[in-house]
Scaffold this motif. Sequence first.
Motif, PDB file in Angstrom:
ATOM      1  N   VAL A 100       0.795  -1.191   0.007  1.00  0.00           N
ATOM      2  CA  VAL A 100      -0.117  -0.117   0.006  1.00  0.00           C
ATOM      3  C   VAL A 100       1.124   1.330  -0.177  1.00  0.00           C
ATOM      4  CG1 VAL A 100      -2.088   1.281   1.042  1.00  0.00           C
ATOM      5  CG2 VAL A 100      -1.612  -1.174   1.528  1.00  0.00           C
ATOM      6  N   ALA A 101       0.956   1.886  -0.947  1.00  0.00           N
ATOM      7  CA  ALA A 101       1.983   2.950  -1.289  1.00  0.00           C
ATOM      8  C   ALA A 101       1.374   4.286  -2.006  1.00  0.00           C
ATOM      9  CB  ALA A 101       3.149   2.370  -1.958  1.00  0.00           C
ATOM     10  N   VAL A 102       1.809   5.282  -1.733  1.00  0.00           N
ATOM     11  CA  VAL A 102       1.260   6.609  -2.337  1.00  0.00           C
ATOM     12  C   VAL A 102       2.079   7.642  -2.771  1.00  0.00           C
ATOM     13  CG1 VAL A 102       0.169   8.840  -1.606  1.00  0.00           C
ATOM     14  CG2 VAL A 102      -1.034   6.798  -1.288  1.00  0.00           C
ATOM     15  N   PHE A 103       1.994   8.094  -4.094  1.00  0.00           N
ATOM     16  CA  PHE A 103       2.943   9.065  -4.276  1.00  0.00           C
ATOM     17  C   PHE A 103       2.061  10.434  -4.326  1.00  0.00           C
ATOM     18  CE2 PHE A 103       5.288  12.056  -6.732  1.00  0.00           C
ATOM     19  CZ  PHE A 103       6.800  11.574  -6.585  1.00  0.00           C
ATOM     20  N   ASP A 104       2.388  11.431  -3.292  1.00  0.00           N
ATOM     21  CA  ASP A 104       1.754  12.739  -3.070  1.00  0.00           C
ATOM     22  C   ASP A 104       1.958  13.474  -4.279  1.00  0.00           C
ATOM     23  OD1 ASP A 104       0.302  14.474  -2.017  1.00  0.00           O
ATOM     24  OD2 ASP A 104       1.558  14.919  -0.242  1.00  0.00           O
ATOM     25  N   LEU A 105       0.798  13.724  -4.952  1.00  0.00           N
ATOM     26  CA  LEU A 105       0.723  14.892  -6.049  1.00  0.00           C
ATOM     27  C   LEU A 105       0.136  16.334  -5.585  1.00  0.00           C
ATOM     28  CD1 LEU A 105      -0.425  12.521  -8.680  1.00  0.00           C
ATOM     29  CD2 LEU A 105       1.771  13.184  -8.624  1.00  0.00           C
ATOM     30  N   GLY A 106       0.035  16.353  -4.316  1.00  0.00           N
ATOM     31  CA  GLY A 106      -0.643  17.566  -3.948  1.00  0.00           C
ATOM     32  C   GLY A 106       0.313  18.864  -4.013  1.00  0.00           C
ATOM     33  N   PRO A 107       1.801  18.806  -4.042  1.00  0.00           N
ATOM     34  CA  PRO A 107       2.453  19.771  -4.337  1.00  0.00           C
ATOM     35  C   PRO A 107       2.525  20.312  -5.897  1.00  0.00           C
ATOM     36  CG  PRO A 107       3.526  18.297  -2.879  1.00  0.00           C
ATOM     37  CD  PRO A 107       2.557  17.611  -3.550  1.00  0.00           C
ATOM     38  N   TYR A 108       2.017  19.415  -6.763  1.00  0.00           N
ATOM     39  CA  TYR A 108       2.183  19.601  -8.205  1.00  0.00           C
ATOM     40  C   TYR A 108       0.706  20.531  -8.550  1.00  0.00           C
ATOM     41  CZ  TYR A 108       6.455  16.780  -8.160  1.00  0.00           C
ATOM     42  OH  TYR A 108       7.709  16.680  -7.752  1.00  0.00           O
ATOM     43  N   LEU A 109      -0.220  20.375  -7.902  1.00  0.00           N
ATOM     44  CA  LEU A 109      -1.591  20.790  -8.374  1.00  0.00           C
ATOM     45  C   LEU A 109      -1.725  22.165  -8.846  1.00  0.00           C
ATOM     46  CD1 LEU A 109      -4.184  18.971  -6.029  1.00  0.00           C
ATOM     47  CD2 LEU A 109      -3.583  18.558  -8.291  1.00  0.00           C
ATOM     48  N   ASN A 110      -0.757  22.957  -8.283  1.00  0.00           N
ATOM     49  CA  ASN A 110      -0.818  24.481  -9.028  1.00  0.00           C
ATOM     50  C   ASN A 110      -0.198  24.635 -10.088  1.00  0.00           C
ATOM     51  OD1 ASN A 110       1.465  24.451  -7.785  1.00  0.00           O
ATOM     52  ND2 ASN A 110       1.579  26.389  -6.933  1.00  0.00           N
ATOM     53  N   ASN A 111       0.344  23.639 -10.975  1.00  0.00           N
ATOM     54  CA  ASN A 111       1.303  23.817 -12.260  1.00  0.00           C
ATOM     55  C   ASN A 111       0.953  22.561 -13.087  1.00  0.00           C
ATOM     56  OD1 ASN A 111       3.546  23.789 -13.826  1.00  0.00           O
ATOM     57  ND2 ASN A 111       4.035  25.718 -12.522  1.00  0.00           N
ATOM     58  N   ARG A 112       0.390  22.954 -14.141  1.00  0.00           N
ATOM     59  CA  ARG A 112      -0.104  21.945 -15.059  1.00  0.00           C
ATOM     60  C   ARG A 112       1.251  21.264 -15.659  1.00  0.00           C
ATOM     61  NH1 ARG A 112      -3.563  23.723 -20.018  1.00  0.00           N
ATOM     62  NH2 ARG A 112      -4.880  24.104 -17.904  1.00  0.00           N
ATOM     63  N   LYS A 113       2.238  22.344 -16.139  1.00  0.00           N
ATOM     64  CA  LYS A 113       3.486  21.353 -16.606  1.00  0.00           C
ATOM     65  C   LYS A 113       4.252  20.535 -15.602  1.00  0.00           C
ATOM     66  CE  LYS A 113       4.122  24.931 -20.279  1.00  0.00           C
ATOM     67  NZ  LYS A 113       5.057  26.106 -20.577  1.00  0.00           N
TER      68      LYS A 113
END
Length: 285
Positions: free
Chosen positions: A257-270
Motif C-alpha cells: 500500500v503506497a502513495v505518491f503525493d501529487l498535492g505539491p504539483y496541483l498548482n502547475n500543469r506542466k
Amino acid sequence: MKTTAFFSGLVAAGLGILLLTGASAPPKKDKWIQLFNGKDLKDWSVKITGHPLNDNFGNTFRVEDGKMVVRYDQYDAFKEQYGHIFYNKPFSAYLLVVEYRFVGDQVKGGPGWAIRNSGAMLQGQDPKTMGLKQDFPISLEMQFLGGDGTHERHTANLCTPGTNVFLNDKLFTPHCVDSRSKTYHGDRWVHAEALVLGDSLVKHIVEGDTVLTYTKPQIGGGNVSDYDPAQKKDGQLIKSGYISLQSESHPVEFRKVAVFDLGPYLNNRKQLQAKLKELQTRKTP
C-alpha cells in the motif's frame, strides 16, 4: 486503454479544470510513501461498525508474514460488522498503489454480494467523524472483486457510499458501476492503482490498464447509514480525504500500500504532467 494513453490524455479528460499555470518551483524532495511498512499498523486507525474508533474487534486487521491481512477467525458470525482501516494522514491528490489477493472462505453470516469483495476507499471522511454504527465512510470506493473460477467479475469498480460522481460528463447517482477490467480468479495477487486529482479527476488502473474514469467527486446520494448529518453536505465537491481498506466478510491480504503525493504539483500543469510521465516509466514502488 493502456497506461500510456491514460497519462497523455489527462488534460482532455478534465485535468485542465483543476490546474493553474503558475511558475512555482517543483518540490525539492518527493518520493513514494509506503503507507504499510510491512511490520505493524502504527500509522493506521481501525473503525468497525458498532465499535468505537480503534477497537480492532476480533483482531480483524493484523500483520502476518509481512502482509496486512483481514481475518475472521475470532468471529462467531459477521453480523454486518463492516470494517475499515484508515491511514492517519489525508491527501488531496495522489497515485495510490495497492496489491491484494483474496484467500480462504467467507465468514459465516457474510452477505452473498461480499464474497471475495473488498476495496480501497478514496477521499474518505475522517474516521473520527464516523458514527458508532455507521457502516461505511463517506467516500469513493475502488471496489476489489475476485473471480469465482467460472464467471466474469470485474475489479476496480466504483461504489459510492454517500457520494456521487460525473461519468461521461453526466451526474451519476447509482451506487456502483463496473469497470472494464479483466477477471482475476483464484488467490493470485492483483496490482491496482488509483490516480486521484482533488475534486477534478479519478482513474482506476489494473495491471497497467485504465479501466474506469470519472470526474467531479462530490458528497451526495445514499448507501451509507447512521452517519452524522453534519458530515454529509450534499453537492459539496470532495477536494481531499483519507485512504482506507475494507473488511467486508471475506479474508483478504495486502502486500503493498503506497502513495505518491501529487498535492505539491496541483498548482502547475506542466510540473504535474512531467511528474505523471515520470511515474509512468517507474518501477513498482
